[in-house]
Design a protein around this motif. Structure first.
Motif, PDB file in Angstrom:
ATOM      1  N   GLN A  94       0.826  -1.212   0.000  1.00 39.46           N
ATOM      2  CA  GLN A  94       0.000   0.000   0.000  1.00 39.46           C
ATOM      3  C   GLN A  94       0.857   1.256   0.000  1.00 39.46           C
ATOM      4  OE1 GLN A  94      -2.471  -0.809   3.447  1.00 39.46           O
ATOM      5  NE2 GLN A  94      -4.170  -1.486   2.147  1.00 39.46           N
ATOM      6  N   LYS A 109       0.437   3.866  -4.367  1.00 44.17           N
ATOM      7  CA  LYS A 109      -0.660   4.735  -3.920  1.00 44.17           C
ATOM      8  C   LYS A 109      -1.712   4.907  -5.015  1.00 44.17           C
ATOM      9  CE  LYS A 109       2.257   7.246  -0.745  1.00 44.17           C
ATOM     10  NZ  LYS A 109       2.925   8.496  -0.404  1.00 44.17           N
ATOM     11  N   ILE A 132      -4.954  -3.723  -1.890  1.00 49.76           N
ATOM     12  CA  ILE A 132      -3.898  -2.711  -2.010  1.00 49.76           C
ATOM     13  C   ILE A 132      -4.508  -1.316  -2.127  1.00 49.76           C
ATOM     14  CG2 ILE A 132      -2.045  -1.857  -3.507  1.00 49.76           C
ATOM     15  CD1 ILE A 132      -1.379  -4.800  -4.054  1.00 49.76           C
ATOM     16  N   LYS A 160      -6.486   1.453   1.146  1.00 49.96           N
ATOM     17  CA  LYS A 160      -5.930   2.524   1.990  1.00 49.96           C
ATOM     18  C   LYS A 160      -6.092   3.894   1.348  1.00 49.96           C
ATOM     19  CE  LYS A 160      -1.905   4.185   4.427  1.00 49.96           C
ATOM     20  NZ  LYS A 160      -0.523   3.984   4.803  1.00 49.96           N
TER      21      LYS A 160
END
Length: 191
Positions: A15, A19, A40, A43
């Motif tokens: 993660q 991004k 993934i 977040k």
């Protein structure tokens, strides 16, 4: 994904590393791919997917078009952009495509539009076997060449899988039509 549940540090590493996520051909996503990408992306929620729910063709590989159909539920706040203008195909081809895909049971409603015009209507046949398909193709070539307007070199036969080539090669050979096979980068001439 079990590894992410068992080792949360692995998930955090991925993660932090990724991004922003972009997935192309999302309609062909299978469950492990979906779970991996979803975990993934959870977040940062910075994910973009590109695909067409009407083009899910890898169900034999586990692809489920539910993943693309329910993407906005999995990632609330999603902006959906429908690309419904086709710049490559003619209106007769796109129109025929619209008529075929409207029977898909699980799909987003959309009607494709074409930018190109053409007078010739698409032609199609529904042969029962690859041998029958090969006979139809070769008969069409023979008729066009017999008319005097075409030569054998004016034709190309494209097929999705090499298994389709056997019947076509046999039929061309039986009818004594010369051809070149460009399979796998090799040129093989048959006469």
């Amino acid at each position: 994904m079990k590894i992410f549940d068992k080792y949360p540090s692995v998930l955090k590493t991925y993660q932090a590393q990724w991004k922003y996520i972009l997935v192309d051909e999302y309609q062909d996503t299978n469950e492990p791919q979906f779970l991996f990408v979803s975990r993934i992306a959870e977040k940062h929620q910075q994910i973009c997917v590109v695909g067409d729910d009407d083009q899910t063709i890898y169900s034999f590989n586990g692809a489920k078009n539910e993943f693309i159909l329910n993407f906005d539920k999995e990632f609330p706040g999603t902006k959906i952009v429908t690309l419904d203008i086709n710049y490559r195909s003619t209106c007769s081809i796109v129109g025929l495509g619209n008529q075929v895909i409207k029977y898909n049971k699980k799909r987003k409603t959309k009607t494709l539009q074409a930018m190109k015009q053409r007078r010739l209507a698409p032609q199609f046949s529904r042969p029962s076997t690859t041998d029958e398909e090969a006979e139809l193709i070769v008969q069409e070539i023979k008729e066009k060449v017999s008319s005097g307007s075409y030569h054998y070199r004016d034709f190309a036969i494209l097929h999705r899988t090499s298994s389709n080539s056997r019947a076509i090669f046999e039929q061309l050979t039986l009818e004594k039509i010369p051809f070149v096979d460009y399979a796998a980068g090799y040129q093989i001439f048959y006469e």
